[in-house]
Scaffold this motif. Structure first.
Motif, PDB file in Angstrom:
ATOM      1  N   ASN A  35       0.590  -3.626   7.102  1.00 17.52           N
ATOM      2  CA  ASN A  35      -0.384  -3.106   8.058  1.00 17.52           C
ATOM      3  C   ASN A  35      -1.508  -4.132   8.226  1.00 17.52           C
ATOM      4  OD1 ASN A  35      -1.694  -2.886   5.603  1.00 17.52           O
ATOM      5  ND2 ASN A  35      -2.128  -0.697   5.763  1.00 17.52           N
ATOM      6  N   ASP A  36      -2.530  -3.796   8.981  1.00 20.39           N
ATOM      7  CA  ASP A  36      -3.628  -4.740   9.222  1.00 20.39           C
ATOM      8  C   ASP A  36      -4.350  -5.115   7.930  1.00 20.39           C
ATOM      9  OD1 ASP A  36      -3.077  -4.819  11.892  1.00 20.39           O
ATOM     10  OD2 ASP A  36      -4.651  -3.401  12.491  1.00 20.39           O
TER      11      ASP A  36
ATOM     12  N   ARG B 268      -3.044  -5.444   4.818  1.00 16.98           N
ATOM     13  CA  ARG B 268      -2.264  -6.490   4.143  1.00 16.98           C
ATOM     14  C   ARG B 268      -2.311  -7.803   4.917  1.00 16.98           C
ATOM     15  NH1 ARG B 268       3.588  -5.095   1.853  1.00 16.98           N
ATOM     16  NH2 ARG B 268       3.057  -6.898   0.517  1.00 16.98           N
TER      17      ARG B 268
ATOM     18  N   GLU C 108       5.398  -1.680   3.490  1.00 16.15           N
ATOM     19  CA  GLU C 108       5.167  -2.046   4.888  1.00 16.15           C
ATOM     20  C   GLU C 108       3.940  -2.941   5.007  1.00 16.15           C
ATOM     21  OE1 GLU C 108       6.818   1.958   7.117  1.00 16.15           O
ATOM     22  OE2 GLU C 108       4.851   2.026   6.153  1.00 16.15           O
TER      23      GLU C 108
ATOM     24  N   THR D  88      -5.563  -1.649  -2.038  1.00 16.10           N
ATOM     25  CA  THR D  88      -4.942  -1.816  -0.723  1.00 16.10           C
ATOM     26  C   THR D  88      -4.627  -0.459  -0.113  1.00 16.10           C
ATOM     27  OG1 THR D  88      -3.982  -3.909  -1.462  1.00 16.10           O
ATOM     28  CG2 THR D  88      -3.080  -2.959   0.539  1.00 16.10           C
TER      29      THR D  88
ATOM     30  N   GLY E  17      -7.405   0.918   1.596  1.00 17.37           N
ATOM     31  CA  GLY E  17      -7.771   0.281   2.852  1.00 17.37           C
ATOM     32  C   GLY E  17      -8.587  -0.987   2.730  1.00 17.37           C
TER      33      GLY E  17
ATOM     34  N   TYR F 163       0.815  -1.214   0.000  1.00 14.12           N
ATOM     35  CA  TYR F 163       0.000   0.000   0.000  1.00 14.12           C
ATOM     36  C   TYR F 163       0.851   1.269   0.000  1.00 14.12           C
ATOM     37  CZ  TYR F 163       1.086   0.652   4.960  1.00 14.12           C
ATOM     38  OH  TYR F 163       1.743   0.847   6.155  1.00 14.12           O
ATOM     39  N   ASN F 164       2.184   1.103   0.086  1.00 13.25           N
ATOM     40  CA  ASN F 164       3.069   2.276   0.024  1.00 13.25           C
ATOM     41  C   ASN F 164       4.420   1.856  -0.549  1.00 13.25           C
ATOM     42  OD1 ASN F 164       4.347   0.937   2.114  1.00 13.25           O
ATOM     43  ND2 ASN F 164       3.916   2.488   3.667  1.00 13.25           N
TER      44      ASN F 164
END
Length: 385
Positions: A188-189, A191, A186, A230, A233, A181-182
């Motif tokens: 996050n919840d 992914r 990284e 993604t 969100g 997503y970046n």
């Protein structure tokens, strides 16, 4: 009955081979039972209809689309096999119906499907148009995403036969990705929710294709649809149908796509994320570009009266001919093959290469040649004289 047996039992026999278009799926959608809701939701560049198939009345909303690339049809076949299962009167199909609402777009790029190309009629790769949304098909998918507000997205694709699983020297028959997503890639919840489902699908596939499940590259590009969703969100999973031994029409691989879809709905209603899910995911071997369709080893040729030994490779090109995909083998690589394998390999034991044109293999030439006087190859394969 295991997932693979179910896949075989519910195979949609009207979808065969690699060429799948609106003309093939429309009669099948018309035959779906009443619990399916079929609609025309938009038009392509060339004004071809784009269809949706909805199933279920549950609170968990899943958005699924296939053939964003028109020449990637294996997952479409697997999706219709799964529709056949959902049409059955089983406890699990009823459970899916009450727990989920599936919104499926079987062919997002009907123009590309018709002429068997990756891009749409404007020669745009729709999977590089997610952020800018310049194309009608991209705008339609974005509109569905905004209106439907899915809890989960499945992005269904095919991948080339060049991919294997790193360190195993085996074809990547199915690959998955929880997109980044970046730029930093990284976790996050969002992914991690996708990763959890991928792990369950991988565990199941290991029973049937051990060490032949790959993890696709997660380089970030917000104009790729999975990365964009993604980033917005929504957990998104990339499915890639790859190569299985002697299955160039991918009528076996479709069964593994069915297995994955089936397993995913057994697991996505579990909310707890195990702490080591990321470790399990990262242990899935990465996709590696390590295969050619044919590899010819220890080939002799004559260069200015001097005998030399080389290795070379050939790869199939997929050609649409009268609504059938034909496979034409052409020479694609000469030497520098140390880290590559062939789905089919020939050790010529230093027999001299020759063909009608040249005593040397040539990049781009058809894989029709003779070694010595008796060992003959046509379209990449050896045949008896």
């Amino acid at each position: 009955m295991n997932n693979l047996q179910l896949a075989t039992e519910h195979l949609e026999n009207e979808l065969k081979g690699r060429y799948v278009t609106n003309n093939h799926i429309l009669p099948l959608m018309k035959k779906l039972p009443n619990q399916f809701r079929v609609k025309t939701i938009g038009k392509s560049v060339l004004d071809k209809p784009i269809y949706s198939v909805e199933y279920g009345i549950g609170p968990i909303k899943v958005l699924i689309w296939s053939q964003m690339h028109g020449n990637e049809s294996t997952t479409t076949k697997g999706l219709f096999d799964f529709f056949n299962y959902l049409s059955s009167d089983t406890d699990f199909s009823k459970e899916i119906y009450t727990k989920y609402t599936l919104y499926c777009i079987p062919i997002l790029n009907p123009d590309g499907a018709e002429v068997y190309t990756r891009v749409n009629a404007n020669e745009i790769d729709l999977n590089r148009d997610a952020f800018e949304i310049t194309q009608p098909e991209s705008k339609l998918l974005r509109s569905v995403f905004e209106d439907y507000k899915p809890d989960l997205c499945y992005n269904l694709h095919d991948q080339r036969t060049i991919f294997g699983t790193e360190t195993y020297n085996l074809p990547a028959t199915v690959s998955f990705l929880a997109p980044a997503y970046n730029e930093s890639r990284e976790f996050n919840d969002v992914r991690l929710k996708a990763i959890k489902i991928i792990n369950r699908m991988n565990d199941n596939l290991q029973k049937f294709i051990p060490n032949q499940v790959g993890r696709f590259d997660d380089s970030f590009n917000v104009n790729c649809i999975g990365d964009y969703f993604t980033f917005r969100g929504v957990p998104t999973i990339l499915f890639e149908a790859g190569h299985y031994k002697d299955d160039y029409n991918r009528n076996e691989v479709r069964k593994f796509i069915f297995c994955s879809l089936f397993e995913s709905f057994k697991q996505t209603n579990e909310n707890d994320i195990v702490k080591n899910e990321l470790d399990f995911y990262l242990k899935i071997p990465q996709n590696s570009k390590c295969f050619y369709d044919f590899l010819y080893k220890n080939v002799n040729f004559i260069d200015n009266t001097e005998k030399k030994t080389i290795n070379f490779a050939a790869q199939y090109t997929e050609v649409l001919n009268l609504d059938v995909i034909e496979f034409e083998a052409r020479i694609i690589q000469i030497e520098d093959l140390e880290n590559h394998s062939g789905h089919v390999e020939f050790d010529l034991n230093e027999i001299v290469y020759n063909c009608n044109i040249s005593n040397l293999p040539e990049i781009g030439a058809k894989a029709d040649f003779v070694f010595g006087e008796k060992v003959k190859f046509k379209n990449g394969k050896q045949y008896e004289v």
